[in-house]
Design a protein around this motif. Structure first.
Motif, mmCIF file in Angstrom:
data_model
loop_
_atom_site.group_PDB
_atom_site.id
_atom_site.type_symbol
_atom_site.label_atom_id
_atom_site.label_comp_id
_atom_site.label_asym_id
_atom_site.label_seq_id
_atom_site.Cartn_x
_atom_site.Cartn_y
_atom_site.Cartn_z
ATOM 1 N N GLU A 1 0.831 -1.195 0.000
ATOM 2 C CA GLU A 1 0.000 0.000 0.000
ATOM 3 C C GLU A 1 0.877 1.261 0.000
ATOM 4 O O GLU A 1 0.599 2.220 -0.734
ATOM 5 C CB GLU A 1 -0.926 0.003 1.223
ATOM 6 C CG GLU A 1 -1.717 1.281 1.443
ATOM 7 C CD GLU A 1 -2.706 1.613 0.344
ATOM 8 O OE1 GLU A 1 -3.308 2.698 0.410
ATOM 9 O OE2 GLU A 1 -2.875 0.796 -0.602
ATOM 10 N N LEU A 2 1.940 1.251 0.803
ATOM 11 C CA LEU A 2 2.843 2.402 0.846
ATOM 12 C C LEU A 2 3.514 2.617 -0.507
ATOM 13 O O LEU A 2 3.604 3.753 -0.993
ATOM 14 C CB LEU A 2 3.889 2.206 1.940
ATOM 15 C CG LEU A 2 4.953 3.310 2.074
ATOM 16 C CD1 LEU A 2 4.307 4.676 2.258
ATOM 17 C CD2 LEU A 2 5.889 3.008 3.234
ATOM 18 N N GLY B 1 2.086 9.143 -6.073
ATOM 19 C CA GLY B 1 2.592 10.492 -5.842
ATOM 20 C C GLY B 1 3.581 10.921 -6.908
ATOM 21 O O GLY B 1 3.560 12.062 -7.375
ATOM 22 N N ILE B 2 4.466 9.993 -7.310
ATOM 23 C CA ILE B 2 5.433 10.283 -8.378
ATOM 24 C C ILE B 2 4.701 10.554 -9.687
ATOM 25 O O ILE B 2 5.014 11.488 -10.430
ATOM 26 C CB ILE B 2 6.427 9.111 -8.542
ATOM 27 C CG1 ILE B 2 7.317 9.003 -7.303
ATOM 28 C CG2 ILE B 2 7.274 9.287 -9.797
ATOM 29 C CD1 ILE B 2 8.148 7.745 -7.253
ATOM 30 N N ALA C 1 -6.169 11.698 0.674
ATOM 31 C CA ALA C 1 -6.962 10.910 1.625
ATOM 32 C C ALA C 1 -6.355 9.533 1.844
ATOM 33 O O ALA C 1 -6.328 9.019 2.975
ATOM 34 C CB ALA C 1 -8.401 10.779 1.109
ATOM 35 N N ARG C 2 -5.831 8.946 0.770
ATOM 36 C CA ARG C 2 -5.209 7.612 0.865
ATOM 37 C C ARG C 2 -3.954 7.664 1.737
ATOM 38 O O ARG C 2 -3.745 6.800 2.605
ATOM 39 C CB ARG C 2 -4.862 7.125 -0.537
ATOM 40 C CG ARG C 2 -4.286 5.720 -0.609
ATOM 41 C CD ARG C 2 -3.959 5.373 -2.053
ATOM 42 N NE ARG C 2 -3.348 4.068 -2.182
ATOM 43 C CZ ARG C 2 -2.839 3.583 -3.325
ATOM 44 N NH1 ARG C 2 -2.909 4.307 -4.432
ATOM 45 N NH2 ARG C 2 -2.291 2.382 -3.354
ATOM 46 N N ALA C 3 -3.123 8.689 1.532
ATOM 47 C CA ALA C 3 -1.897 8.832 2.333
ATOM 48 C C ALA C 3 -2.235 9.104 3.793
ATOM 49 O O ALA C 3 -1.598 8.559 4.710
ATOM 50 C CB ALA C 3 -1.033 9.954 1.764
ATOM 51 N N ASP D 1 -1.976 17.440 11.419
ATOM 52 C CA ASP D 1 -1.515 17.716 10.055
ATOM 53 C C ASP D 1 -0.002 17.910 10.012
ATOM 54 O O ASP D 1 0.656 17.495 9.048
ATOM 55 C CB ASP D 1 -2.202 18.973 9.500
ATOM 56 C CG ASP D 1 -3.598 18.684 8.976
ATOM 57 O OD1 ASP D 1 -3.986 17.503 8.930
ATOM 58 O OD2 ASP D 1 -4.315 19.647 8.623
ATOM 59 N N THR D 2 0.555 18.537 11.046
ATOM 60 C CA THR D 2 2.000 18.758 11.079
ATOM 61 C C THR D 2 2.744 17.439 11.269
ATOM 62 O O THR D 2 3.763 17.194 10.609
ATOM 63 C CB THR D 2 2.376 19.747 12.196
ATOM 64 O OG1 THR D 2 1.796 21.018 11.889
ATOM 65 C CG2 THR D 2 3.874 19.902 12.327
ATOM 66 N N VAL D 3 2.251 16.578 12.145
ATOM 67 C CA VAL D 3 2.886 15.273 12.344
ATOM 68 C C VAL D 3 2.874 14.482 11.043
ATOM 69 O O VAL D 3 3.904 13.929 10.621
ATOM 70 C CB VAL D 3 2.178 14.481 13.467
ATOM 71 C CG1 VAL D 3 2.738 13.058 13.549
ATOM 72 C CG2 VAL D 3 2.339 15.187 14.812
ATOM 73 N N ILE D 4 1.724 14.432 10.391
ATOM 74 C CA ILE D 4 1.618 13.694 9.127
ATOM 75 C C ILE D 4 2.516 14.337 8.068
ATOM 76 O O ILE D 4 3.251 13.647 7.341
ATOM 77 C CB ILE D 4 0.154 13.655 8.643
ATOM 78 C CG1 ILE D 4 -0.691 12.811 9.607
ATOM 79 C CG2 ILE D 4 0.062 13.084 7.230
ATOM 80 C CD1 ILE D 4 -2.187 12.846 9.308
ATOM 81 N N GLY D 5 2.484 15.670 7.994
ATOM 82 C CA GLY D 5 3.308 16.366 7.010
ATOM 83 C C GLY D 5 4.791 16.116 7.212
ATOM 84 O O GLY D 5 5.535 15.904 6.250
#
Length: 509
Positions: free
Chosen positions: A204-205, A212-213, A244-246, A287-291
């Motif tokens: 999945e990752l 993304g690429i 949303a998937r990420a 959002d910052t942690v995920i970013g």
């Protein structure tokens, strides 16, 4: 009639605005832009080569319009210093395209955030916590595990009878190593079992990364022509779906780590545990942690693969350099044990080879774009607030006024003169400089040096049968980061005892 009137209105506004800018500001010279599209019609696919050619035509600083947006490109060490030191704070913002804004939670990460209290806070977290020398030392076993796993994989494939004397595509091995390494550092998981099978989460990752690429390389005119974004509904939906998937994947990993800590009370060295543990102390939103987690993935995966692939291409093209490095490795390490990171300080020529590769093949050759948060002067020209400034480090590396024989891959130049590559010497800027310098520079240097050392200690590398070193394709692939256009193929010949090609595995760190 409505559409022609709309187009005419846009054209009139554009011409009036450009005329106003030219009268108010002394802008750098550059190719003449067309209304609405700017210089998009004139760009060549590999931007860094295109801009380097334009610097020879228009001078070391020039203007280029992507749609209606003004970009200023600087191509000399003196101008790089003006951008990155003298006017660092005024040019410390980021220009976020629609796509980047989506991926970065509208700048709530580190890489794409504007300069201000949020950036200072997150930067402090990265410098003192995520990339501290103590943490980097604690994560060293993972680096050595994955580098030796890559070597073992190459060895197994090259000794297969059907592969004897055949070239391998190095990017496949380098890319998998970079994927496993950075995901272990970031998410604390090795998504591959002992048989080389990637598990469901890992698949999945990889799917998210590949998508993304795909989205990143598919340049949309909607990025440069904001008035027509309503025509790109499908692209907007694709971006939202990817985001949303990420998010779903990352939140699942974060929940797993939170539950594990609640059960055991233990934390690990990897980034997700560190961020979740420090979330309250640094007042970090979700959002910052995920970013930040995705910053680590994006910054640590492609750049490693790109740098080592270019370095290995130079080794194949320059057997003199390869042999000299192998002689140093044999003298310091010998042929009866594995090289480790502890050997790197005692391998000065390896360090020079690493520097020379970062000089000739910086993974982000235009650096990431800086954005003016106020009107500023560079090189005697006006840079209006909101304009983007790019530093062409690729051109600087090929400037004969800065480097002797700049097109020659010659690591000895760094034995003759010590040149820092962590932002203090504006001739060599693979990691940027000033407020926006990459906080993971030391990790990248460790990893690239280790990978190069192992690849050259374990194997001798030659071109595929029938290919002369001087005929190898050394053209870049278009994009923000510069992969080789043609993936490197090379023939490995083992040069150490077979028992030294085994992976040095470690568990969770």
């Amino acid at each position: 009639m409505a559409l022609p009137l709309l187009i005419l209105s846009i054209f009139t506004i554009f011409v009036a605005y450009k005329l106003f800018q030219r009268l108010r500001f002394k802008l750098p010279p550059g190719p003449r832009p067309l209304p609405v599209v700017g210089n998009l019609y004139d760009l060549k696919p590999v931007l860094v080569r295109c801009f380097t050619e334009w610097s020879q035509l228009y001078g070391p600083i020039f203007s280029v319009y992507l749609g209606s947006h003004l970009n200023v490109v600087v191509n000399s060490t003196a101008l790089a210093k003006e951008v990155l030191k003298d006017n660092d704070q005024q040019l410390a913002n980021r220009n976020r395209t629609r796509q980047i804004a989506k991926f970065s939670k509208n700048g709530m990460d580190l890489i794409w955030s504007d300069y201000g209290p949020h950036y200072v806070k997150v930067r402090k977290l990265c410098t003192l916590e995520l990339f501290s020398m103590k943490r980097l030392e604690g994560l060293k076993p993972i680096r050595e595990d994955e580098v030796t796993a890559m070597v073992e994989s190459i060895f197994k494939d090259c000794i297969e009878p059907e592969n004897k004397g055949k070239a391998l595509v190095l990017r496949e091995y380098l890319g998998m190593m970079a994927f496993l390494h950075i995901t272990r550092l970031t998410f604390g998981k090795r998504f591959m079992d002992s048989n080389g099978v990637i598990d469901e989460q890992g698949q999945e990752l990889k799917g998210i990364l590949n998508n993304g690429i795909k989205l990143g390389t598919k340049k949309s005119f909607a990025e440069f022509l904001p008035w027509f974004r309503f025509l790109f509904k499908a692209e907007n939906e694709a971006l939202a779906e990817h985001d949303a998937r990420a998010d779903k994947f990352t939140k699942k990993i974060m929940k797993e780590h939170t539950l594990a800590r609640q059960k055991t009370g233990n934390t690990k060295n990897h980034f997700v545990d560190a961020l979740l543990t420090l979330q309250k102390e640094y007042d970090l939103g979700e959002d910052t942690v995920i970013g930040l987690l995705w910053d680590m993935i994006s910054a640590g995966m492609d750049t490693t693969t790109i740098t080592v692939e270019w370095a290995m291409a130079e080794m194949v093209r320059n057997p003199r350099v390869q042999q000299k490095l192998q002689e140093e490795l044999d003298h310091v390490v010998g042929r009866d044990r594995l090289m480790t990171e502890a050997d790197i300080p005692k391998l000065p020529y390896l360090q020079c080879v690493t520097k020379e590769c970062f000089r000739m093949h910086p993974p982000t050759p235009l650096m990431l774009p800086h954005k003016a948060n106020t009107n500023v002067k560079i090189g005697g020209y006006d840079i209006p607030k909101g304009a983007t400034v790019s530093v062409n480090v690729w051109a600087i590396a090929r400037d004969p006024a800065v480097w002797k024989d700049p097109l020659e891959f010659r690591p000895e130049r760094f034995q003759e003169e010590d040149v820092d590559m962590k932002g203090t010497d504006y001739r060599l800027l693979p990691f940027g400089s000033g407020r926006r310098i990459c906080p993971g520079a030391q990790l990248a240097i460790y990893l690239v040096s280790s990978m190069l050392g192992h690849m050259l200690h374990h194997f001798t590398w030659t071109p595929p049968a029938g290919v002369k070193p001087e005929d190898m394709d050394m053209m870049e692939q278009p994009g923000t980061v510069t992969y080789m256009k043609a993936p490197l193929q090379a023939v490995p010949t083992p040069r150490l005892p077979a028992e030294l090609f085994k992976r040095v595995a470690v568990g969770n760190v």
